[in-house]
Write a protein that holds these residues in place. Structure first.
Motif, mmCIF file in Angstrom:
data_model
loop_
_atom_site.group_PDB
_atom_site.id
_atom_site.type_symbol
_atom_site.label_atom_id
_atom_site.label_comp_id
_atom_site.label_asym_id
_atom_site.label_seq_id
_atom_site.Cartn_x
_atom_site.Cartn_y
_atom_site.Cartn_z
ATOM 1 N N ALA A 1 41.757 38.430 80.599
ATOM 2 C CA ALA A 1 41.496 39.490 81.260
ATOM 3 C C ALA A 1 42.778 39.387 81.574
ATOM 4 O O ALA A 1 43.277 38.000 81.683
ATOM 5 C CB ALA A 1 40.523 38.526 82.700
ATOM 6 N N ILE B 1 38.551 34.382 84.284
ATOM 7 C CA ILE B 1 37.538 34.183 83.454
ATOM 8 C C ILE B 1 38.135 34.354 81.967
ATOM 9 O O ILE B 1 37.702 33.783 80.830
ATOM 10 C CB ILE B 1 37.861 36.521 83.625
ATOM 11 C CG1 ILE B 1 37.154 36.659 84.635
ATOM 12 C CG2 ILE B 1 37.230 36.985 82.048
ATOM 13 C CD1 ILE B 1 37.461 38.519 85.342
ATOM 14 N N ASP C 1 34.316 43.575 84.923
ATOM 15 C CA ASP C 1 35.582 42.138 85.840
ATOM 16 C C ASP C 1 36.357 43.688 86.981
ATOM 17 O O ASP C 1 36.401 44.875 86.285
ATOM 18 C CB ASP C 1 36.963 42.354 84.727
ATOM 19 C CG ASP C 1 38.565 41.958 85.578
ATOM 20 O OD1 ASP C 1 38.393 41.275 86.753
ATOM 21 O OD2 ASP C 1 39.700 41.922 85.504
ATOM 22 N N LYS D 1 40.858 35.199 89.837
ATOM 23 C CA LYS D 1 39.808 36.242 89.203
ATOM 24 C C LYS D 1 39.896 36.149 87.558
ATOM 25 O O LYS D 1 39.243 35.849 86.808
ATOM 26 C CB LYS D 1 39.766 36.886 89.637
ATOM 27 C CG LYS D 1 38.458 38.404 89.207
ATOM 28 C CD LYS D 1 38.048 39.737 89.698
ATOM 29 C CE LYS D 1 38.938 40.469 89.466
ATOM 30 N NZ LYS D 1 39.710 41.191 88.429
ATOM 31 N N SER D 2 40.983 36.699 87.349
ATOM 32 C CA SER D 2 41.822 36.935 85.738
ATOM 33 C C SER D 2 41.447 35.689 85.095
ATOM 34 O O SER D 2 40.824 35.174 83.754
ATOM 35 C CB SER D 2 42.095 37.808 85.961
ATOM 36 O OG SER D 2 42.794 39.216 86.032
#
Length: 212
Positions: free
Chosen positions: A51, A41, A76, A37-38
């Motif tokens: 992130a 981003i 987030d 996920k980070s």
């Protein structure tokens, strides 16, 4: 220009009462711990450390807000599914996430991160079940697609689309790789279509103009 080029950290939230009061639009990113996920981003923002990327799953433990300008926000969400998190903290996250996803009126869409090697885990399905009753759109990034060959990736995407058509029709899905920078334009187009809609305040203003 990347969609999140001007993203700036705004605030970290650990309780619903502390959510920023605004009338703009929010796009939230959610995903299982260590699904990328980070990295996704950061890739979309064309930034190295917007992130936080950690080798330790479960690092994102709060709701992190980034302002995009024009009363638009990137949110987030905490990574879910990390087994070593104490039960009390896990329960707090679940309540925070489920309530935010179900009742936050500013939230206009959810970007879900799924590792292409492990899509639609039970926790992913729980997230979808929390969110889909709102009627808002979901766009899924099948991350780490560089781990598969092109043929394997195409097969995984085809199978995922079949799952969505059967059980989650309000979702779209694509391949994504932060390492290879694959799928950036497709993801930006999906997210931008949400953020381009009028916010609550803009809708009210337009309605007032029409009355005058």
């Amino acid at each position: 220009m990347p969609l999140f080029q001007n993203a700036t950290f705004l605030v970290t939230v650990n309780h619903l009462r502390d959510l920023p009061p605004h009338t703009g639009l929010e796009v939230a990113f959610a995903g299982r711990s260590n699904a990328g996920k980070s990295s996704a981003i950061n890739t979309l923002a064309n930034r190295n450390r917007l992130a936080y990327v950690s080798k330790t799953p479960g690092r994102t433990q709060h709701i992190n807000y980034f302002t995009l300008g024009n009363d638009r926000y990137l949110v987030d969400l905490p990574g879910y599914g990390y087994a070593k998190v104490p039960p009390t903290i896990r329960q707090h996250w679940e309540k925070l996430l489920s309530t935010y996803l179900q009742v936050r009126p500013q939230l206009c869409g959810l970007v879900m991160i799924m590792d292409i090697r492990h899509p639609f885990t039970p926790l992913d399905q729980k997230m979808l079940e929390w969110f889909l009753p709102t009627g808002k759109p979901v766009h899924i990034l099948m991350t780490k697609s560089d781990k598969f060959s092109r043929q394997e990736s195409s097969k995984a995407l085809f199978e995922a689309k079949a799952v969505l058509a059967k059980s989650y029709p309000n979702c779209t899905i694509q391949l994504f790789s932060s390492l290879k920078r694959l799928g950036i334009e497709e993801a930006e187009n999906a997210i931008n279509s949400w953020l381009s809609k009028p916010s609550l305040s803009e809708s009210v203003a337009a309605e007032q103009e029409n009355k005058e």
